[in-house]
Motif scaffolding. Structure first.
Motif, PDB file in Angstrom:
ATOM      1  N   ILE A 172      -5.370  10.248   2.213  1.00 23.81           N
ATOM      2  CA  ILE A 172      -3.946  10.573   2.083  1.00 23.81           C
ATOM      3  C   ILE A 172      -3.133   9.872   3.166  1.00 23.81           C
ATOM      4  N   TYR A 173      -3.592   9.933   4.402  1.00 21.68           N
ATOM      5  CA  TYR A 173      -2.817   9.340   5.491  1.00 21.68           C
ATOM      6  C   TYR A 173      -2.850   7.822   5.455  1.00 21.68           C
ATOM      7  N   SER A 174      -3.944   7.233   4.982  1.00 23.41           N
ATOM      8  CA  SER A 174      -4.001   5.775   4.949  1.00 23.41           C
ATOM      9  C   SER A 174      -3.219   5.196   3.769  1.00 23.41           C
ATOM     10  N   LEU A 175      -3.047   5.954   2.696  1.00 21.64           N
ATOM     11  CA  LEU A 175      -2.295   5.439   1.550  1.00 21.64           C
ATOM     12  C   LEU A 175      -0.804   5.295   1.839  1.00 21.64           C
ATOM     13  N   ARG A 176      -0.360   5.856   2.954  1.00 24.43           N
ATOM     14  CA  ARG A 176       1.033   5.655   3.349  1.00 24.43           C
ATOM     15  C   ARG A 176       1.213   4.302   4.023  1.00 24.43           C
ATOM     16  N   ASN A 177       0.120   3.701   4.439  1.00 23.25           N
ATOM     17  CA  ASN A 177       0.158   2.394   5.101  1.00 23.25           C
ATOM     18  C   ASN A 177       0.393   1.313   4.045  1.00 23.25           C
ATOM     19  N   LYS A 178       1.360   0.440   4.277  1.00 24.68           N
ATOM     20  CA  LYS A 178       1.717  -0.585   3.293  1.00 24.68           C
ATOM     21  C   LYS A 178       0.588  -1.571   3.053  1.00 24.68           C
ATOM     22  N   LYS A 181      -1.988   0.054   0.881  1.00 26.70           N
ATOM     23  CA  LYS A 181      -1.456   0.154  -0.482  1.00 26.70           C
ATOM     24  C   LYS A 181      -1.602  -1.172  -1.214  1.00 26.70           C
ATOM     25  N   LYS A 182      -1.252  -2.255  -0.529  1.00 28.23           N
ATOM     26  CA  LYS A 182      -1.362  -3.585  -1.143  1.00 28.23           C
ATOM     27  C   LYS A 182      -2.820  -3.898  -1.477  1.00 28.23           C
ATOM     28  N   ALA A 183      -3.738  -3.592  -0.575  1.00 26.60           N
ATOM     29  CA  ALA A 183      -5.153  -3.877  -0.811  1.00 26.60           C
ATOM     30  C   ALA A 183      -5.691  -3.062  -1.979  1.00 26.60           C
ATOM     31  N   HIS A 186      -4.238  -4.525  -5.150  1.00 26.88           N
ATOM     32  CA  HIS A 186      -4.898  -5.805  -5.426  1.00 26.88           C
ATOM     33  C   HIS A 186      -6.273  -5.580  -6.057  1.00 26.88           C
ATOM     34  N   GLU A 187      -7.058  -4.663  -5.483  1.00 29.71           N
ATOM     35  CA  GLU A 187      -8.383  -4.363  -6.031  1.00 29.71           C
ATOM     36  C   GLU A 187      -8.278  -3.738  -7.420  1.00 29.71           C
ATOM     37  N   PHE A 188      -7.296  -2.863  -7.589  1.00 27.78           N
ATOM     38  CA  PHE A 188      -7.093  -2.216  -8.885  1.00 27.78           C
ATOM     39  C   PHE A 188      -6.759  -3.247  -9.950  1.00 27.78           C
ATOM     40  N   HIS A 189      -5.828  -4.155  -9.657  1.00 26.99           N
ATOM     41  CA  HIS A 189      -5.437  -5.190 -10.613  1.00 26.99           C
ATOM     42  C   HIS A 189      -6.583  -6.176 -10.860  1.00 26.99           C
ATOM     43  N   LYS A 190      -7.379  -6.464  -9.837  1.00 25.15           N
ATOM     44  CA  LYS A 190      -8.494  -7.381  -9.970  1.00 25.15           C
ATOM     45  C   LYS A 190      -9.548  -6.823 -10.934  1.00 25.15           C
ATOM     46  N   HIS A 191      -9.794  -5.517 -10.862  1.00 29.06           N
ATOM     47  CA  HIS A 191     -10.795  -4.901 -11.733  1.00 29.06           C
ATOM     48  C   HIS A 191     -10.288  -4.704 -13.148  1.00 29.06           C
TER      49      HIS A 191
END
Length: 193
Positions: A172-178, A181-183, A186-191
């Motif tokens: 939760i706390y790391s998903l606020r980091n831009k 979020k980008k990484a 990127h991984e989601f779109h790549k898969h």
């Protein structure tokens, strides 16, 4: 965390002078000592109970309530100790959280721009989610033990506050980091493609 968010949102100019390393270290040490003190008292009283029956706990870990169920002697004093020691602490912590977030909400509602309000609320929402999951599961297991609640239900609720909450905390706390979020995007779109 709630006090940290309170200082960051309600007194941002004082943040670095209030939330010093010394203050954080004192807070951690105080919480650690208080938790160990209470655990020591309850464990000492628990060790004086007589256990004459089976030695298998029907739980995922050595939790207090299933352990007390194995006792052949009356566990009333342990229950009384737990309530007497934990109620003031829980009331104090809950009061700090509620008062902090009340001031935070008041301060955030005074922010003129909607993006500013959204950013401030998103900063606090992750902490509120984690605290809500943690408190409500512990409250339902320990403060309001229901005879209708099954052992499986108690095991699942115990998993929520012992495993799930610490597991989702960094997520939760790391998903606020831009950058994160980008990484992830990127991984989601790549898969997908």
């Amino acid at each position: 965390m709630s006090y940290d968010r309170y200082v960051a949102i309600c007194n941002p100019l004082l943040y670095s002078s209030v939330m010093t390393n010394r203050f954080c270290a004192k807070s951690i040490i105080m919480c650690w000592l208080l938790g160990n003190f209470i655990s020591f008292i309850v464990t000492t009283t628990l060790s004086r109970l007589i256990f004459c029956g089976p030695n298998i706990i029907d739980h995922l870990f050595c939790d207090l309530i299933p352990l007390l169920e194995l006792s052949c002697s009356d566990p009333f004093i342990v229950h009384l100790e737990i309530y007497v020691l934990s109620i003031p602490i829980l009331l104090t912590l809950t009061t700090i959280i509620v008062v902090s977030y009340t001031y935070i909400v008041i301060s955030v509602l005074r922010i003129p721009s909607s993006t500013g309000r959204q950013k401030a609320f998103s900063t606090c929402s992750s902490h509120l989610i984690v605290v809500s999951i943690f408190y409500w599961t512990m409250f339902s297991v320990y403060a309001l033990p229901n005879k209708k609640q099954t052992r499986v239900g108690n095991k699942l609720l115990s998993l929520l506050y012992t495993v799930f909450t610490p597991l989702i905390n960094p997520i939760i706390y790391s998903l606020r980091n831009k950058d994160i979020k980008k990484a992830v995007q990127h991984e989601f779109h790549k898969h997908i493609m």
